[in-house]
Design an enzyme around this catalytic site. Structure first.
Site, PDB file in Angstrom:
ATOM      1  CB  SER A 156      -2.351   0.339   2.340  1.00 44.33           C
ATOM      2  OG  SER A 156      -2.362   1.791   2.734  1.00 44.33           O
ATOM      3  CG  HIS A 208      -3.407  -3.059  -0.158  1.00 43.17           C
ATOM      4  ND1 HIS A 208      -2.201  -3.158  -0.493  1.00 43.17           N
ATOM      5  CD2 HIS A 208      -3.660  -1.777  -0.044  1.00 43.17           C
ATOM      6  CE1 HIS A 208      -1.613  -2.142  -0.662  1.00 43.17           C
ATOM      7  NE2 HIS A 208      -2.470  -1.135  -0.716  1.00 43.17           N
ATOM      8  CE  LYS A 236      -2.116  -1.358  -4.034  1.00 41.29           C
ATOM      9  NZ  LYS A 236      -3.191  -0.357  -4.287  1.00 41.29           N
TER      10      LYS A 236
HETATM   11  C1  LIG Z   1      -3.520   1.018  -4.513  1.00 44.54           C
HETATM   12  C2  LIG Z   1      -5.035   1.258  -4.433  1.00 44.54           C
HETATM   13  C3  LIG Z   1      -5.881   2.062  -5.216  1.00 44.54           C
HETATM   14  C4  LIG Z   1      -5.435   2.423  -6.335  1.00 44.54           C
HETATM   15  O1  LIG Z   1      -5.454   1.478  -7.240  1.00 44.54           O
HETATM   16  P1  LIG Z   1      -4.668   1.853  -9.053  1.00 44.54           P
HETATM   17  O2  LIG Z   1      -5.287   0.741  -9.664  1.00 44.54           O
HETATM   18  O3  LIG Z   1      -3.516   1.923  -8.867  1.00 44.54           O
HETATM   19  O4  LIG Z   1      -5.569   3.095  -9.169  1.00 44.54           O
HETATM   20  C5  LIG Z   1      -7.429   2.126  -4.681  1.00 44.54           C
HETATM   21  N1  LIG Z   1      -7.833   1.735  -3.564  1.00 44.54           N
HETATM   22  C6  LIG Z   1      -6.671   1.039  -2.552  1.00 44.54           C
HETATM   23  C7  LIG Z   1      -7.321   0.796  -1.104  1.00 44.54           C
HETATM   24  C8  LIG Z   1      -5.433   0.882  -2.807  1.00 44.54           C
HETATM   25  O5  LIG Z   1      -4.785   0.442  -2.302  1.00 44.54           O
END
Ligand SMILES: *Cc1c(COP(=O)(O)O)cnc(C)c1O
Length: 399
Positions: free
Chosen positions: A186, A214, A245
């Site tokens: 990220s 992502h 997301k």
């Molecule tokens: C955003 C993210 C998470 C967490 O996701 P949630 O559903 O908000 O708990 C886990 N792993 C990665 C790589 C992320 O970018």
């Protein structure tokens, strides 16, 4: 009442956080999430959400959430195995594995929980786990929970395939080996080298787990994520991802993969067994998100064009970007104060972006991380580039 000892300890920690420059202030949004949002009493363009496909406030998703609310109610008041499994929960699991091309999938309250419930269930004391150094916090925590002993936990330098191979060699005597990586990292928006990882996994008889949070919904020509992008869908054993997301941005997560693994997770995975079932409105909206994505690749295509347009505009203006094609676009400033000053001035110009500075990123790698959305139009992107250029000139970053 807090004991003075406790107060002193908490104060010391809070000061430490503030002094080290990682204190997080939260800006308050007084509108639905979208390309344009209300912050501090005015409208600004949002370039820092994970709203990749612009579905956070999409009318189809909102309507589907309403419908599920009307037809299936607000909450399930149960974990899945007691009385929390609705027909739409099972439908969503089938649709997710259909979308990703996996044998089955299982829902969690979040991807954080999915990662928290995977490794402990799948691995025992005899096994080894091998992780990329820059993996997401939820993977790191999930790995901590596994019973794998210290000497069989390996971390390789970010995307370093020679390092990964060395770990696999050292793990040769373990019963099973598991490699886990983010699909997209990220901070830089770079993709894990999945073909090389799958090659090594096959050579050294290891499982491959990819957290595609992502990527799910927009990376790959049909939005199936990094395994599709690299053509290795059949070689990845487990994908963990989020509904929080690109797939609507509310909350919820899932694990998709080999049927035997999903079966075991349903029996043993603690965040699945002991945490509430997803609320029907989220399930209904996630189904609507999949409807949209399966009907057309228009949104992921527009997102790809938007990222390209922003990257080209910024490079032409003279900014240094981390190379790539992901809608995460790091604008490199190499100076914490400069990054923070630019982000502040950009907000004044109506462009909401966030600076990431040491220790969140390595020393000297201070940046503004821009995230594009399919909801941005050309005019918004050009306004952002123009604002970056004006503010960048003011701070001597570009000519
Ligand atoms: C955003 C993210 C998470 C967490 O996701 P949630 O559903 O908000 O708990 C886990 N792993 C990665 C790589 C992320 O970018």
């Amino acid at each position: 009442m807090l004991h003075p000892r406790t107060i002193a300890r908490l104060d010391a920690t809070l000061s430490e956080i503030a002094d080290s420059g990682v204190w997080k202030d939260e800006r308050v949004i007084a509108s639905p999430q979208g390309a344009s949002i209300a912050v501090g009493g005015r409208r600004v363009l949002n370039f820092c959400a994970n709203n990749y496909l612009g579905l956070s406030s999409h009318p189809d998703l909102v309507a589907a959430a309403h419908r599920a609310l009307d037809e299936r109610g607000y909450g399930m008041s149960s974990v899945r195995f007691i009385c929390g499994t609705g027909d739409i929960h099972r439908e969503l699991e089938c649709r997710l594995s259909g979308f990703l091309g996996t044998e089955d999938s299982i829902l969690y309250s979040s991807c954080f929980d999915a990662n928290g419930g995977l490794f402990e269930t799948l691995l025992g004391q005899e096994d080894a786990i091998i992780a990329d150094k820059l993996n997401h916090a939820s993977i790191i925590d999930g790995v901590r929970l596994a019973k794998v002993p210290k000497e069989r936990r390996f971390v390789y330098a970010h995307a370093d395939m020679a390092g990964l191979e060395e770990c696999l060699r050292q793990a040769a005597s373990a019963r099973d080996r598991l490699i886990v990586t983010d699909g997209v990292f990220s901070m830089d928006g770079d993709l894990a080298p999945l073909p090389a990882i799958c090659d090594l996994a096959e050579r050294h008889d290891a499982l491959v787990v990819v957290d595609d949070s992502h990527a799910t919904g927009f990376v790959g020509k049909r939005g199936r994520g990094t395994p599709e992008h690299f053509g290795v869908q059949a070689r990845v054993d487990v994908v963990t991802s989020t509904l929080g997301k690109a797939l609507g941005g509310a909350s919820g997560g899932f694990i998709a993969g080999r049927a035997k693994i999903i079966q075991l997770l349903r029996q043993r995975s603690r965040p699945y067994l002991f945490s509430n079932s997803l609320p029907p409105p989220i399930v209904g909206a996630a189904l609507a998100a999949l409807d949209l994505l399966e009907k057309s690749t228009e949104r992921r295509d527009r997102l790809e064009r938007n990222a390209l347009r922003f990257r080209e505009g910024m490079e032409k203006a003279g900014f240094e970007l981390k190379p790539g094609s992901h809608p995460i676009v790091p604008v490199m400033l190499h100076d914490a104060r400069k990054a923070q000053a630019l982000a502040k001035d950009l907000l004044e110009e109506g462009i909401y972006v966030v600076a990431f500075t040491y220790p969140v990123v390595p020393k000297g790698q201070d940046r503004i991380r821009v995230q594009l959305s399919a909801d941005h139009d050309d005019g918004m992107i050009d306004r952002a580039v123009a604002a970056f250029t004006a503010v960048g000139r003011r701070h001597g970053v570009v000519k």
